[in-house]
Design a protein around this motif. Sequence first.
Motif, mmCIF file in Angstrom:
data_model
loop_
_atom_site.group_PDB
_atom_site.id
_atom_site.type_symbol
_atom_site.label_atom_id
_atom_site.label_comp_id
_atom_site.label_asym_id
_atom_site.label_seq_id
_atom_site.Cartn_x
_atom_site.Cartn_y
_atom_site.Cartn_z
ATOM 1 N N GLY A 5 -39.145 -42.613 30.700
ATOM 2 C CA GLY A 5 -40.302 -41.963 31.296
ATOM 3 C C GLY A 5 -40.782 -40.793 30.460
ATOM 4 N N HIS A 6 -39.831 -40.045 29.910
ATOM 5 C CA HIS A 6 -40.149 -38.921 29.034
ATOM 6 C C HIS A 6 -40.941 -39.422 27.826
ATOM 7 C CE1 HIS A 6 -39.119 -35.630 26.160
ATOM 8 N NE2 HIS A 6 -39.195 -34.878 27.248
ATOM 9 N N ALA A 7 -40.492 -40.522 27.241
ATOM 10 C CA ALA A 7 -41.207 -41.113 26.106
ATOM 11 C C ALA A 7 -42.597 -41.586 26.527
ATOM 12 C CB ALA A 7 -40.401 -42.274 25.530
ATOM 13 N N GLY A 8 -42.716 -42.119 27.745
ATOM 14 C CA GLY A 8 -44.014 -42.550 28.256
ATOM 15 C C GLY A 8 -44.989 -41.389 28.379
ATOM 16 N N ILE A 9 -44.506 -40.257 28.857
ATOM 17 C CA ILE A 9 -45.355 -39.062 28.958
ATOM 18 C C ILE A 9 -45.805 -38.640 27.570
ATOM 19 C CG2 ILE A 9 -45.452 -36.612 29.573
ATOM 20 C CD1 ILE A 9 -43.276 -37.225 31.711
ATOM 21 N N ARG A 10 -44.849 -38.541 26.650
ATOM 22 C CA ARG A 10 -45.174 -38.071 25.296
ATOM 23 C C ARG A 10 -46.162 -38.982 24.593
ATOM 24 N NH1 ARG A 10 -39.905 -38.620 24.453
ATOM 25 N NH2 ARG A 10 -40.298 -39.493 22.400
ATOM 26 N N SER A 11 -46.050 -40.286 24.814
ATOM 27 C CA SER A 11 -46.973 -41.209 24.150
ATOM 28 C C SER A 11 -48.381 -41.119 24.726
ATOM 29 C CB SER A 11 -46.456 -42.647 24.238
ATOM 30 O OG SER A 11 -46.522 -43.118 25.570
ATOM 31 N N THR A 75 -50.632 -26.363 26.307
ATOM 32 C CA THR A 75 -49.194 -26.620 26.298
ATOM 33 C C THR A 75 -48.767 -27.045 27.690
ATOM 34 O OG1 THR A 75 -48.887 -24.990 24.546
ATOM 35 C CG2 THR A 75 -46.931 -25.625 25.782
ATOM 36 N N PHE A 76 -47.944 -28.075 27.753
ATOM 37 C CA PHE A 76 -47.490 -28.632 29.019
ATOM 38 C C PHE A 76 -45.974 -28.573 29.134
ATOM 39 C CE2 PHE A 76 -51.612 -30.453 28.445
ATOM 40 C CZ PHE A 76 -52.133 -30.537 29.722
ATOM 41 N N TYR A 77 -45.518 -28.401 30.349
ATOM 42 C CA TYR A 77 -44.113 -28.567 30.692
ATOM 43 C C TYR A 77 -44.035 -29.945 31.321
ATOM 44 C CZ TYR A 77 -39.544 -27.769 32.774
ATOM 45 O OH TYR A 77 -38.226 -27.867 33.122
ATOM 46 N N ILE A 78 -43.387 -30.893 30.642
ATOM 47 C CA ILE A 78 -43.320 -32.268 31.142
ATOM 48 C C ILE A 78 -41.959 -32.515 31.781
ATOM 49 C CG2 ILE A 78 -45.061 -33.124 29.547
ATOM 50 C CD1 ILE A 78 -42.797 -34.330 27.864
ATOM 51 N N VAL A 92 -35.371 -35.180 32.828
ATOM 52 C CA VAL A 92 -35.512 -34.767 31.443
ATOM 53 C C VAL A 92 -36.798 -33.952 31.360
ATOM 54 C CG1 VAL A 92 -35.758 -35.510 29.047
ATOM 55 C CG2 VAL A 92 -34.375 -36.860 30.618
ATOM 56 N N CYS A 93 -36.709 -32.740 30.822
ATOM 57 C CA CYS A 93 -37.863 -31.839 30.751
ATOM 58 C C CYS A 93 -38.024 -31.311 29.336
ATOM 59 C CB CYS A 93 -37.676 -30.657 31.689
ATOM 60 S SG CYS A 93 -37.358 -31.111 33.388
ATOM 61 N N ASP A 94 -39.246 -31.002 28.972
ATOM 62 C CA ASP A 94 -39.538 -30.404 27.672
ATOM 63 C C ASP A 94 -40.852 -29.656 27.742
ATOM 64 O OD1 ASP A 94 -37.822 -30.694 25.294
ATOM 65 O OD2 ASP A 94 -37.896 -32.829 25.773
ATOM 66 N N THR A 95 -41.095 -28.849 26.738
ATOM 67 C CA THR A 95 -42.370 -28.164 26.573
ATOM 68 C C THR A 95 -43.060 -28.777 25.371
ATOM 69 O OG1 THR A 95 -41.397 -26.152 27.468
ATOM 70 C CG2 THR A 95 -43.457 -25.916 26.260
ATOM 71 N N VAL A 96 -44.337 -29.175 25.548
ATOM 72 C CA VAL A 96 -45.069 -29.860 24.489
ATOM 73 C C VAL A 96 -46.462 -29.267 24.308
ATOM 74 C CG1 VAL A 96 -43.814 -32.044 24.742
ATOM 75 C CG2 VAL A 96 -45.886 -31.691 26.043
ATOM 76 N N PRO A 97 -46.788 -28.814 23.102
ATOM 77 C CA PRO A 97 -48.168 -28.423 22.820
ATOM 78 C C PRO A 97 -48.979 -29.655 22.410
ATOM 79 C CG PRO A 97 -46.747 -27.821 20.988
ATOM 80 C CD PRO A 97 -45.871 -28.428 22.042
ATOM 81 N N VAL A 98 -50.251 -29.686 22.817
ATOM 82 C CA VAL A 98 -51.160 -30.777 22.447
ATOM 83 C C VAL A 98 -51.759 -30.442 21.088
ATOM 84 C CG1 VAL A 98 -53.254 -32.030 23.090
ATOM 85 C CG2 VAL A 98 -51.671 -31.239 24.862
ATOM 86 N N THR A 99 -51.754 -31.433 20.188
ATOM 87 C CA THR A 99 -52.353 -31.268 18.859
ATOM 88 C C THR A 99 -53.667 -32.046 18.820
ATOM 89 O OG1 THR A 99 -51.215 -33.176 17.909
ATOM 90 C CG2 THR A 99 -50.037 -31.063 17.854
ATOM 91 N N GLU A 100 -54.212 -32.254 17.656
ATOM 92 C CA GLU A 100 -55.480 -32.980 17.516
ATOM 93 C C GLU A 100 -55.379 -34.442 17.928
ATOM 94 O OE1 GLU A 100 -58.456 -31.683 16.843
ATOM 95 O OE2 GLU A 100 -57.508 -29.715 16.774
ATOM 96 N N THR A 107 -38.667 -28.850 21.306
ATOM 97 C CA THR A 107 -37.224 -29.078 21.189
ATOM 98 C C THR A 107 -37.030 -30.465 20.586
ATOM 99 O OG1 THR A 107 -37.221 -29.859 23.466
ATOM 100 C CG2 THR A 107 -36.571 -27.566 23.099
ATOM 101 N N PRO A 108 -37.027 -30.606 19.244
ATOM 102 C CA PRO A 108 -37.082 -31.914 18.609
ATOM 103 C C PRO A 108 -35.849 -32.797 18.721
ATOM 104 C CG PRO A 108 -36.869 -30.212 16.961
ATOM 105 C CD PRO A 108 -37.047 -29.518 18.285
#
Length: 116
Positions: A5-11, A75-78, A92-100, A107-108
């Motif tokens: 699910g975490h990968a689904g959010i990131r994609s 920036t999102f907290y997913i 599973v949680c992370d912080t992600v900034p949106v790029t172009e 947290t790589p």
Amino acid sequence: MALAGHAGIRSAIRPGCTAEDIYRAWRDTVDAHLGAPNDRHHCGYRIGVGFPPSWVGSVLGLRPGNTTVPRPGMTFYIQSWVIKHHVGDHVVCDTVPVTEDRCDLLTPSRGGVRWA
């Protein structure tokens, strides 16, 4: 399932999608792995100031019905939550900034798991 699910959010997080699209990508991924619905009201929110009556106030939530479009610099907290299923509770949680064109993880790597 929470990792999937975490990968689904990131994609899904990228300019041009909607908050609802991101939620749907998470929900569909987790539901497919579970073989059953994982009813959760959101899978993250934009980091920012919230005002009453909600603790997140007017902050952009990744939830059904939200047609707001993420923009570069947001920036999102997913959160990928899988709870109350026979598999146990996993988050599973992370912080992600949106790029172009996508989002990046602040947290790589986590516990030997590398995110591509």
